[in-house]
Design a protein around this motif. Structure first.
Motif, PDB file in Angstrom:
ATOM      1  N   LYS A  70     -46.434 -54.441 -10.661  1.00  0.00           N
ATOM      2  CA  LYS A  70     -47.702 -55.098 -10.339  1.00  0.00           C
ATOM      3  C   LYS A  70     -47.442 -56.554  -9.996  1.00  0.00           C
ATOM      4  CE  LYS A  70     -50.704 -52.339 -13.364  1.00  0.00           C
ATOM      5  NZ  LYS A  70     -49.682 -51.463 -13.947  1.00  0.00           N
ATOM      6  N   MET A  71     -48.080 -57.004  -8.937  1.00  0.00           N
ATOM      7  CA  MET A  71     -48.041 -58.419  -8.595  1.00  0.00           C
ATOM      8  C   MET A  71     -49.392 -59.015  -8.967  1.00  0.00           C
ATOM      9  SD  MET A  71     -46.962 -60.317  -5.054  1.00  0.00           S
ATOM     10  CE  MET A  71     -45.250 -59.858  -5.265  1.00  0.00           C
ATOM     11  N   VAL A  72     -49.377 -59.975  -9.872  1.00  0.00           N
ATOM     12  CA  VAL A  72     -50.589 -60.586 -10.415  1.00  0.00           C
ATOM     13  C   VAL A  72     -50.666 -62.034  -9.943  1.00  0.00           C
ATOM     14  CG1 VAL A  72     -51.894 -61.143 -12.493  1.00  0.00           C
ATOM     15  CG2 VAL A  72     -50.446 -59.100 -12.437  1.00  0.00           C
ATOM     16  N   SER A  73     -51.865 -62.416  -9.515  1.00  0.00           N
ATOM     17  CA  SER A  73     -52.079 -63.796  -9.075  1.00  0.00           C
ATOM     18  C   SER A  73     -53.251 -64.388  -9.849  1.00  0.00           C
ATOM     19  CB  SER A  73     -52.372 -63.839  -7.565  1.00  0.00           C
ATOM     20  OG  SER A  73     -52.624 -65.164  -7.151  1.00  0.00           O
ATOM     21  N   LEU A  74     -53.036 -65.587 -10.416  1.00  0.00           N
ATOM     22  CA  LEU A  74     -54.079 -66.325 -11.132  1.00  0.00           C
ATOM     23  C   LEU A  74     -54.499 -67.510 -10.264  1.00  0.00           C
ATOM     24  CD1 LEU A  74     -52.525 -66.247 -14.713  1.00  0.00           C
ATOM     25  CD2 LEU A  74     -54.548 -65.001 -13.927  1.00  0.00           C
ATOM     26  N   ILE A  75     -55.728 -67.423  -9.755  1.00  0.00           N
ATOM     27  CA  ILE A  75     -56.226 -68.438  -8.823  1.00  0.00           C
ATOM     28  C   ILE A  75     -57.184 -69.359  -9.571  1.00  0.00           C
ATOM     29  CG2 ILE A  75     -57.330 -68.788  -6.588  1.00  0.00           C
ATOM     30  CD1 ILE A  75     -56.920 -65.717  -6.166  1.00  0.00           C
ATOM     31  N   PRO A  76     -56.909 -70.657  -9.625  1.00  0.00           N
ATOM     32  CA  PRO A  76     -57.828 -71.574 -10.325  1.00  0.00           C
ATOM     33  C   PRO A  76     -59.218 -71.550  -9.679  1.00  0.00           C
ATOM     34  CG  PRO A  76     -55.742 -72.665  -9.825  1.00  0.00           C
ATOM     35  CD  PRO A  76     -55.750 -71.364  -9.072  1.00  0.00           C
ATOM     36  N   MET A  77     -60.213 -71.405 -10.520  1.00  0.00           N
ATOM     37  CA  MET A  77     -61.586 -71.358 -10.005  1.00  0.00           C
ATOM     38  C   MET A  77     -61.949 -72.656  -9.278  1.00  0.00           C
ATOM     39  SD  MET A  77     -64.168 -69.278  -9.815  1.00  0.00           S
ATOM     40  CE  MET A  77     -64.082 -68.147 -11.202  1.00  0.00           C
ATOM     41  N   LYS A  78     -61.407 -73.766  -9.758  1.00  0.00           N
ATOM     42  CA  LYS A  78     -61.725 -75.042  -9.118  1.00  0.00           C
ATOM     43  C   LYS A  78     -61.211 -75.092  -7.681  1.00  0.00           C
ATOM     44  CE  LYS A  78     -57.665 -77.348 -11.121  1.00  0.00           C
ATOM     45  NZ  LYS A  78     -57.216 -78.468 -11.983  1.00  0.00           N
ATOM     46  N   GLU A  79     -60.105 -74.375  -7.430  1.00  0.00           N
ATOM     47  CA  GLU A  79     -59.600 -74.319  -6.060  1.00  0.00           C
ATOM     48  C   GLU A  79     -60.484 -73.436  -5.188  1.00  0.00           C
ATOM     49  OE1 GLU A  79     -57.193 -75.973  -4.707  1.00  0.00           O
ATOM     50  OE2 GLU A  79     -56.585 -77.000  -6.552  1.00  0.00           O
ATOM     51  N   VAL A  80     -60.973 -72.350  -5.797  1.00  0.00           N
ATOM     52  CA  VAL A  80     -61.831 -71.435  -5.035  1.00  0.00           C
ATOM     53  C   VAL A  80     -63.141 -72.116  -4.654  1.00  0.00           C
ATOM     54  CG1 VAL A  80     -63.078 -69.248  -5.110  1.00  0.00           C
ATOM     55  CG2 VAL A  80     -60.800 -69.427  -6.127  1.00  0.00           C
ATOM     56  N   THR A  81     -63.694 -72.873  -5.615  1.00  0.00           N
ATOM     57  CA  THR A  81     -65.020 -73.472  -5.399  1.00  0.00           C
ATOM     58  C   THR A  81     -64.944 -74.902  -4.877  1.00  0.00           C
ATOM     59  OG1 THR A  81     -65.109 -74.197  -7.711  1.00  0.00           O
ATOM     60  CG2 THR A  81     -66.041 -72.031  -7.185  1.00  0.00           C
ATOM     61  N   ALA A  82     -63.736 -75.361  -4.547  1.00  0.00           N
ATOM     62  CA  ALA A  82     -63.606 -76.756  -4.111  1.00  0.00           C
ATOM     63  C   ALA A  82     -64.460 -77.032  -2.875  1.00  0.00           C
ATOM     64  CB  ALA A  82     -62.135 -77.072  -3.834  1.00  0.00           C
ATOM     65  N   LYS A  83     -64.337 -76.150  -1.881  1.00  0.00           N
ATOM     66  CA  LYS A  83     -65.120 -76.351  -0.667  1.00  0.00           C
ATOM     67  C   LYS A  83     -66.606 -76.161  -0.938  1.00  0.00           C
ATOM     68  CE  LYS A  83     -61.526 -75.136   2.671  1.00  0.00           C
ATOM     69  NZ  LYS A  83     -61.136 -74.245   3.794  1.00  0.00           N
ATOM     70  N   ALA A  84     -66.911 -75.197  -1.825  1.00  0.00           N
ATOM     71  CA  ALA A  84     -68.318 -74.984  -2.164  1.00  0.00           C
ATOM     72  C   ALA A  84     -68.886 -76.211  -2.870  1.00  0.00           C
ATOM     73  CB  ALA A  84     -68.468 -73.748  -3.050  1.00  0.00           C
ATOM     74  N   LYS A  85     -68.073 -76.836  -3.757  1.00  0.00           N
ATOM     75  CA  LYS A  85     -68.542 -78.036  -4.435  1.00  0.00           C
ATOM     76  C   LYS A  85     -68.698 -79.191  -3.456  1.00  0.00           C
ATOM     77  CE  LYS A  85     -66.741 -76.952  -9.029  1.00  0.00           C
ATOM     78  NZ  LYS A  85     -65.774 -77.317 -10.092  1.00  0.00           N
ATOM     79  N   LEU A  86     -67.769 -79.271  -2.510  1.00  0.00           N
ATOM     80  CA  LEU A  86     -67.908 -80.297  -1.481  1.00  0.00           C
ATOM     81  C   LEU A  86     -69.193 -80.085  -0.686  1.00  0.00           C
ATOM     82  CD1 LEU A  86     -66.762 -82.685   0.113  1.00  0.00           C
ATOM     83  CD2 LEU A  86     -65.518 -81.035   1.536  1.00  0.00           C
ATOM     84  N   ASN A  87     -69.413 -78.821  -0.334  1.00  0.00           N
ATOM     85  CA  ASN A  87     -70.652 -78.497   0.373  1.00  0.00           C
ATOM     86  C   ASN A  87     -71.873 -78.812  -0.491  1.00  0.00           C
ATOM     87  OD1 ASN A  87     -72.145 -77.097   2.601  1.00  0.00           O
ATOM     88  ND2 ASN A  87     -72.640 -75.687   0.949  1.00  0.00           N
ATOM     89  N   ARG A  88     -71.757 -78.508  -1.817  1.00  0.00           N
ATOM     90  CA  ARG A  88     -72.858 -78.818  -2.732  1.00  0.00           C
ATOM     91  C   ARG A  88     -73.118 -80.316  -2.813  1.00  0.00           C
ATOM     92  NH1 ARG A  88     -71.265 -78.419  -8.772  1.00  0.00           N
ATOM     93  NH2 ARG A  88     -70.158 -80.254  -7.984  1.00  0.00           N
ATOM     94  N   ASN A  89     -72.037 -81.106  -2.913  1.00  0.00           N
ATOM     95  CA  ASN A  89     -72.197 -82.560  -3.002  1.00  0.00           C
ATOM     96  C   ASN A  89     -72.817 -83.129  -1.735  1.00  0.00           C
ATOM     97  OD1 ASN A  89     -71.025 -82.462  -5.528  1.00  0.00           O
ATOM     98  ND2 ASN A  89     -68.975 -82.917  -4.778  1.00  0.00           N
ATOM     99  N   VAL A  90     -72.362 -82.614  -0.586  1.00  0.00           N
ATOM    100  CA  VAL A  90     -72.961 -83.062   0.677  1.00  0.00           C
ATOM    101  C   VAL A  90     -74.434 -82.686   0.717  1.00  0.00           C
ATOM    102  CG1 VAL A  90     -72.933 -82.725   3.175  1.00  0.00           C
ATOM    103  CG2 VAL A  90     -70.783 -83.000   1.934  1.00  0.00           C
ATOM    104  N   THR A  91     -74.736 -81.465   0.233  1.00  0.00           N
ATOM    105  CA  THR A  91     -76.138 -81.020   0.214  1.00  0.00           C
ATOM    106  C   THR A  91     -76.977 -81.884  -0.711  1.00  0.00           C
ATOM    107  OG1 THR A  91     -75.409 -78.750   0.639  1.00  0.00           O
ATOM    108  CG2 THR A  91     -77.647 -79.050  -0.203  1.00  0.00           C
ATOM    109  N   ILE A  92     -76.402 -82.246  -1.882  1.00  0.00           N
ATOM    110  CA  ILE A  92     -77.134 -83.101  -2.821  1.00  0.00           C
ATOM    111  C   ILE A  92     -77.415 -84.458  -2.193  1.00  0.00           C
ATOM    112  CG2 ILE A  92     -76.931 -84.372  -4.997  1.00  0.00           C
ATOM    113  CD1 ILE A  92     -75.441 -81.958  -6.139  1.00  0.00           C
ATOM    114  N   LEU A  93     -76.388 -85.031  -1.541  1.00  0.00           N
ATOM    115  CA  LEU A  93     -76.595 -86.322  -0.877  1.00  0.00           C
ATOM    116  C   LEU A  93     -77.645 -86.213   0.214  1.00  0.00           C
ATOM    117  CD1 LEU A  93     -72.908 -87.622  -0.615  1.00  0.00           C
ATOM    118  CD2 LEU A  93     -74.693 -88.407  -2.165  1.00  0.00           C
ATOM    119  N   ALA A  94     -77.563 -85.101   0.984  1.00  0.00           N
ATOM    120  CA  ALA A  94     -78.566 -84.896   2.040  1.00  0.00           C
ATOM    121  C   ALA A  94     -79.952 -84.719   1.439  1.00  0.00           C
ATOM    122  CB  ALA A  94     -78.187 -83.678   2.882  1.00  0.00           C
TER     123      ALA A  94
END
Length: 597
Positions: A286-310
């Motif tokens: 089995k090949m297992v990969s652990l992906i940090p959630m902060k990396e997954v949601t980084a762009k979403a958080k950036l989009n969220r921050n831009v949305t908050i500013l807007a």
């Protein structure tokens, strides 16, 4: 608890309800703008985050599949290479020979060298014949120290596989040079091509470093950590090379790796991760990969921050616009409120300047009309009071002389009775009753019966004067006799009929008085069979009655007009007199009053 929420809600509502219209509009504008925007931003962020997570999982699983295929191909190549001794007849012939001759050593090791050169990453290849003679070709600093100790174990595995290659778990090995490494091994029986009998075993040791490239590629994509597990869930390789050969007891979430592939969220070392895994069909690794959630949601958080500013920018702009709009919307209302306070203070000369034809402008227009109407009503009330005072004055003036005469007539009547002159006494009595009725002060009203009695006294005197020329016919329901009504309204009408209908022309006739009730209204009909009036005169009188036009001087209708004014002042504008007449056919005066005055 519910009551507490209810009280809090009530207080908030009262604060909102008591606020000015301007503040209410600002709150409503902000609510209508920011609430949908905030909800849209939140939903967009959630959907975007979920979409990024799903896309990341899909992409990582796809990449894992490709990398796992490379690893599978590498291991399958080793397994295929392990079958080459079956086709090396010279090496097979030497392996069947006992002992360790120079010729045997050279032939076997040359064969091993050729095998080992097929895969550049292969660390070491060992061949052990049935006489436990060891032959090898190394790409390390030395021979693994435990090779001879493991020969029985290797033979047993190879025998159980019945000629097929066996993939062994990762082991930590120490070499004769003193260095250590982690390797995984492939073991296979070497069989004689002619008799298919075992003549030895071949062992391939491959360093786990061959997996470093694969794992690093995966880590570069996920920005996280990766590991490879064998069939027993022992770690074959991990990103930090810290947990190789360890089992899954350290990480209970590895027990959730069920099925061929999948993904789930996990908390590892205090951080949220997405765990994706895929199982090889060929090796069951089995090949297992652990992906940090902060990396997954980084762009979403950036989009969220831009949305908050807007959102904040739009909210600020909306606040500015709402203040401006509410100012312009409430400015006319504020002006109207100030003007209303002036009207309340008694200033009726103010008016609201209406600029637009919207609802506020329409309200201002109606307000101006209302103030104008109030002025008119005040004027009408003032005029009514003046008319009433004037009518009272005229009545008072008409009562001064009769009052003196009344006292005198009483003296005359007493003297006539002393002299046995009954006719003079009767006339004096009737005249005195009339004067007494009309001179009663402090009470404007009497009853229908007292008003009819006053009329009878008047006609008695007129008949004494004109030798019984007039007959009085009354048709009034008994139930109306006790009804209150304004005093001195019937006699002036009959007097007007006698004067204008009979006296000027020396005629005689019948005067009728009838009454009926319709709802709360009472109608009196006073008719005569005198000379009547022209249509023009009738229309003129009725017009005066409707408009309360009072004309000074003498002439027909002055007495009727005075009665009409008194009725309207007492009962209201909808009450009063109406004349119907035809020249030569008599006159009818209809009087309308209210039953409860």
């Amino acid at each position: 608890m519910n009551s507490g929420f209810k009280r809090a809600g009530t207080r908030i509502w009262l604060l909102f309800a008591d606020a000015s219209m301007k503040k209410k509009l600002i709150v409503v504008f902000l609510f209508l703008i920011t609430l949908p925007l905030t909800l849209t931003s939140f939903i967009s962020y959630q959907n975007y985050s979920r979409s990024m997570q799903e896309n990341t999982e899909t992409y990582v699983l796809g990449t894992t599949s490709e990398l796992l295929d490379k690893l599978d191909n590498y291991i399958m190549d080793i397994k295929r290479i392990s079958a080459l001794p079956l086709f090396m007849e010279e090496m097979q012939a030497k392996l069947t020979q006992p002992g360790r001759s120079f010729d045997k050593l050279r032939t076997v090791e040359l064969s091993i060298l050729s095998i080992n050169n097929i895969k550049q990453d292969t660390t070491s290849v060992y061949i052990i014949d049935n006489y436990d003679e060891l032959y090898y070709n190394l790409k390390t600093d030395g021979v693994r120290n435990d090779i001879r100790d493991n020969i029985p174990y290797f033979r047993q595995l190879a025998k159980e596989a019945d000629g097929l290659p066996v993939l062994l778990p990762v082991q930590e090995v120490e070499y004769s040079s003193g260095s250590k490494d982690y390797v995984f091994s492939v073991v296979r029986e070497i069989r004689d091509a002619a008799s298919i009998t075992p003549i030895g075993i071949i062992v391939f040791d491959t360093s786990v470093n061959v997996m470093a490239k694969t794992v690093n590629e995966l880590d570069a994509i996920t920005k996280g950590k990766s590991m490879i597990l064998d069939q027993q869930n022992h770690i074959v390789y991990d990103s930090d090379r810290s947990y190789i050969t360890q089992n899954n007891e350290r990480w209970p979430f590895l027990n959730r790796l069920q099925g061929k592939q999948g993904s789930f969220e996990v908390d590892w070392e205090g951080e949220p991760y997405i765990c994706t895994y895929m199982t090889s069909d060929k090796t069951e690794w089995k090949m297992v990969s652990l992906i940090p959630m902060k990396e997954v949601t980084a762009k979403a958080k950036l989009n969220r921050n831009v949305t908050i500013l807007a959102t904040l920018a739009i909210t600020g702009f909306a606040l500015l616009v709402s203040i401006v709009i509410s100012h312009f919307l409430t400015k006319p209302l504020s002006k109207m409120s100030k003007i209303m306070k002036q009207v309340q203070a008694g200033n009726l000369n103010v008016r609201l300047h209406v600029r637009y034809a919207d609802e506020v402008g329409l309200l201002g227009k109606h307000f101006n009309q209302m103030v104008g109407r109030i002025e008119e009503l005040i004027g009408e009330v003032t005029d009514s009071r003046l008319l009433k005072k004037e009518a009272e004055m005229r009545a008072l003036q008409s009562q001064i002389n009769p009052h003196f005469i009344y006292n005198t007539l009483e003296t005359i009547r007493m003297m006539a009775e002393l002299n046995d002159d009954e006719q003079v006494a009767a006339m004096t009595y009737n005249l005195g009753q009339m004067l007494r009725y009309s001179l009663t002060r402090g009470n404007e009203t009497g009853t229908v019966q007292s008003e009819l009695e006053h009329l009878e006294h008047y006609l008695y005197l007129q008949n004494m004067r004109f030798n019984d020329k007039f007959a009085l016919k009354m048709d009034v329901p008994p139930e109306l006799l006790r009804t209150p009504m304004l005093k001195l309204v019937l006699q002036p009408i009959v007097e007007n009929s006698i004067y204008h209908g009979y006296e000027k022309y020396g005629g005689s006739g019948e005067i009728g008085v009838s009454a009926y009730q319709l709802g709360t209204d009472i109608f009196f009909i006073l008719s005569d069979d005198g000379v009547g009036m022209s249509k023009e005169l009738v229309d003129k009188l009725n017009d005066r009655f409707d408009k309360i036009i009072y004309e000074q001087g003498t002439g027909r209708g002055i007495g009727l007009q005075n009665v009409n004014e008194r009725i309207k002042l007492h009962y209201g504008k909808e009450y009063g007199l109406r004349v119907e007449s035809h020249f030569g056919k008599g006159t009818k005066v209809i009087m309308k009053i209210r039953s409860s005055s």
